[in-house]
Design a protein around this motif. Structure first.
Motif, PDB file in Angstrom:
ATOM      1  N   LEU A 241       0.821  -1.211   0.000  1.00  0.00           N
ATOM      2  CA  LEU A 241       0.000   0.000   0.000  1.00  0.00           C
ATOM      3  C   LEU A 241       0.854   1.259   0.000  1.00  0.00           C
ATOM      4  O   LEU A 241       0.464   2.284  -0.570  1.00  0.00           O
ATOM      5  CB  LEU A 241      -0.925   0.004   1.224  1.00  0.00           C
ATOM      6  N   GLU A 242       2.042   1.174   0.612  1.00  0.00           N
ATOM      7  CA  GLU A 242       2.925   2.335   0.659  1.00  0.00           C
ATOM      8  C   GLU A 242       3.426   2.737  -0.724  1.00  0.00           C
ATOM      9  O   GLU A 242       3.895   3.859  -0.921  1.00  0.00           O
ATOM     10  CB  GLU A 242       4.130   2.043   1.568  1.00  0.00           C
TER      11      GLU A 242
ATOM     12  N   GLN B 136      -5.769  -0.034   5.440  1.00  0.00           N
ATOM     13  CA  GLN B 136      -4.587  -0.720   5.938  1.00  0.00           C
ATOM     14  C   GLN B 136      -4.779  -1.251   7.354  1.00  0.00           C
ATOM     15  O   GLN B 136      -4.141  -2.234   7.752  1.00  0.00           O
ATOM     16  CB  GLN B 136      -3.386   0.229   5.900  1.00  0.00           C
ATOM     17  N   ALA B 137      -5.668  -0.633   8.109  1.00  0.00           N
ATOM     18  CA  ALA B 137      -5.963  -1.115   9.458  1.00  0.00           C
ATOM     19  C   ALA B 137      -6.692  -2.458   9.437  1.00  0.00           C
ATOM     20  O   ALA B 137      -6.768  -3.147  10.463  1.00  0.00           O
ATOM     21  CB  ALA B 137      -6.798  -0.079  10.208  1.00  0.00           C
TER      22      ALA B 137
ATOM     23  N   VAL C  73      -6.669   4.965   2.294  1.00  0.00           N
ATOM     24  CA  VAL C  73      -5.737   3.841   2.311  1.00  0.00           C
ATOM     25  C   VAL C  73      -5.335   3.491   3.737  1.00  0.00           C
ATOM     26  O   VAL C  73      -5.216   2.313   4.102  1.00  0.00           O
ATOM     27  CB  VAL C  73      -4.490   4.149   1.454  1.00  0.00           C
ATOM     28  N   LYS C  74      -5.141   4.518   4.567  1.00  0.00           N
ATOM     29  CA  LYS C  74      -4.788   4.283   5.966  1.00  0.00           C
ATOM     30  C   LYS C  74      -5.886   3.510   6.682  1.00  0.00           C
ATOM     31  O   LYS C  74      -5.613   2.607   7.484  1.00  0.00           O
ATOM     32  CB  LYS C  74      -4.515   5.612   6.665  1.00  0.00           C
ATOM     33  N   GLN C  75      -7.131   3.860   6.394  1.00  0.00           N
ATOM     34  CA  GLN C  75      -8.256   3.149   7.000  1.00  0.00           C
ATOM     35  C   GLN C  75      -8.310   1.704   6.523  1.00  0.00           C
ATOM     36  O   GLN C  75      -8.538   0.785   7.325  1.00  0.00           O
ATOM     37  CB  GLN C  75      -9.568   3.860   6.649  1.00  0.00           C
TER      38      GLN C  75
ATOM     39  N   ASN D 195      -7.533   8.505  -1.587  1.00  0.00           N
ATOM     40  CA  ASN D 195      -6.545   9.370  -0.938  1.00  0.00           C
ATOM     41  C   ASN D 195      -5.840   8.613   0.187  1.00  0.00           C
ATOM     42  O   ASN D 195      -6.174   7.480   0.516  1.00  0.00           O
ATOM     43  CB  ASN D 195      -7.195  10.648  -0.409  1.00  0.00           C
ATOM     44  N   LYS D 196      -4.863   9.277   0.795  1.00  0.00           N
ATOM     45  CA  LYS D 196      -4.054   8.640   1.829  1.00  0.00           C
ATOM     46  C   LYS D 196      -4.880   8.246   3.040  1.00  0.00           C
ATOM     47  O   LYS D 196      -4.632   7.204   3.666  1.00  0.00           O
ATOM     48  CB  LYS D 196      -2.919   9.569   2.245  1.00  0.00           C
ATOM     49  N   SER D 197      -5.874   9.064   3.375  1.00  0.00           N
ATOM     50  CA  SER D 197      -6.722   8.755   4.518  1.00  0.00           C
ATOM     51  C   SER D 197      -7.505   7.467   4.297  1.00  0.00           C
ATOM     52  O   SER D 197      -7.621   6.629   5.210  1.00  0.00           O
ATOM     53  CB  SER D 197      -7.695   9.924   4.769  1.00  0.00           C
TER      54      SER D 197
END
Length: 250
Positions: A69-70, A89-90, A85-87, A81-83
């Protein structure tokens, strides 16, 4: 030291064996207690086993690319967006047995994100399987001919994360639709499914001969899903070359 290494090898404590020399040298430099040294060695062993397990899961998942994902390219107007993807990724969607539907044209990065989430799931210890839908039905046909379809069905129904790539590229026969429904019915609220498709969910119903099965399949996929529409204005494939090797703990 050689005898200690042999004992660790015999006990299958390979992580401790790999880090033993380093930990002993560092421990002598810092006058470390035996308790602290043992704790560090045990942590090394735990990490080694986690990484080895995730690597086994990755191989069983049959990913097409090894991605993370990075590495995703957050180009403007791509729809992710990055937000977000961060969600993702959890991996809470896996904990909640929810689905993710990546919708967008060719080159939008749907398969990249689906596989990257699959790699993350493997690293977290989740059994994962990646397959394009057309190949899936070929596998099912081969399994039926060989008389071992029930084994394949069990694998598809029970894997924690099932990734179906290139869904809705063609119409499906009544038999294919029935088998797909059976798999999704057993997975419903027990596992997570990721779908990549160029067609929005409202267009999926026309893919099946039986409108009742069409409704049932859509319900199992969409009712508990996060639908992410992606923009393919800039082709992702032309900007991305998969890496040959990625760190196990990425």
């Amino acid at each position: 030291m050689k005898e200690l290494g042999n004992v660790l090898n015999k006990l299958n404590l390979l992580g401790m064996k790999e880090s033993l020399d380093y930990r002993l040298a560092e421990g002598m430099k810092s006058n470390q207690s035996y308790q602290d040294l043992l704790m560090l060695l045990l942590e090394d062993e735990s990490l080694y086993r986690e990484n080895r397990k995730s690597e086994v899961l990755r191989k069983r998942a049959k990913f097409r690319d090894r991605v993370a994902l990075e590495e995703y390219d957050f180009s403007p107007n791509r729809g992710v967006n990055k937000s977000m993807v961060k969600q993702m990724q959890a991996l809470r969607f896996i904990d909640e047995n929810e689905n993710i539907l990546f919708i967008g044209g060719t080159g939008a990065g749907k398969s990249f994100l689906a596989q990257a989430l699959g790699h993350a799931a493997c690293h977290a210890g989740h059994e994962t399987y990646f397959v394009s839908v057309n190949i899936l039905f070929s596998q099912i046909a081969a399994a039926e001919a060989a008389g071992n379809y029930l084994t394949l069905h069990k694998k598809l129904a029970q894997t924690k994360l099932l990734i179906l790539d290139d869904f809705a590229l063609r119409n499906y026969t009544h038999h294919e639709a029935t088998l797909l429904y059976q798999i999704l019915e057993e997975r419903y609220r027990k596992g997570s499914t990721i779908i990549t498709s160029q067609v929005k969910p409202k267009g999926w119903k026309s893919l099946y001969e039986d409108p009742v099965i069409a409704e049932a399949i859509n319900d199992r996929l969409v009712s508990c899903a996060h639908v992410i529409e992606m923009n393919a204005a800039v082709t992702y494939r032309s900007n991305y070359t998969p890496k040959k090797k990625m760190a196990v703990d990425a």
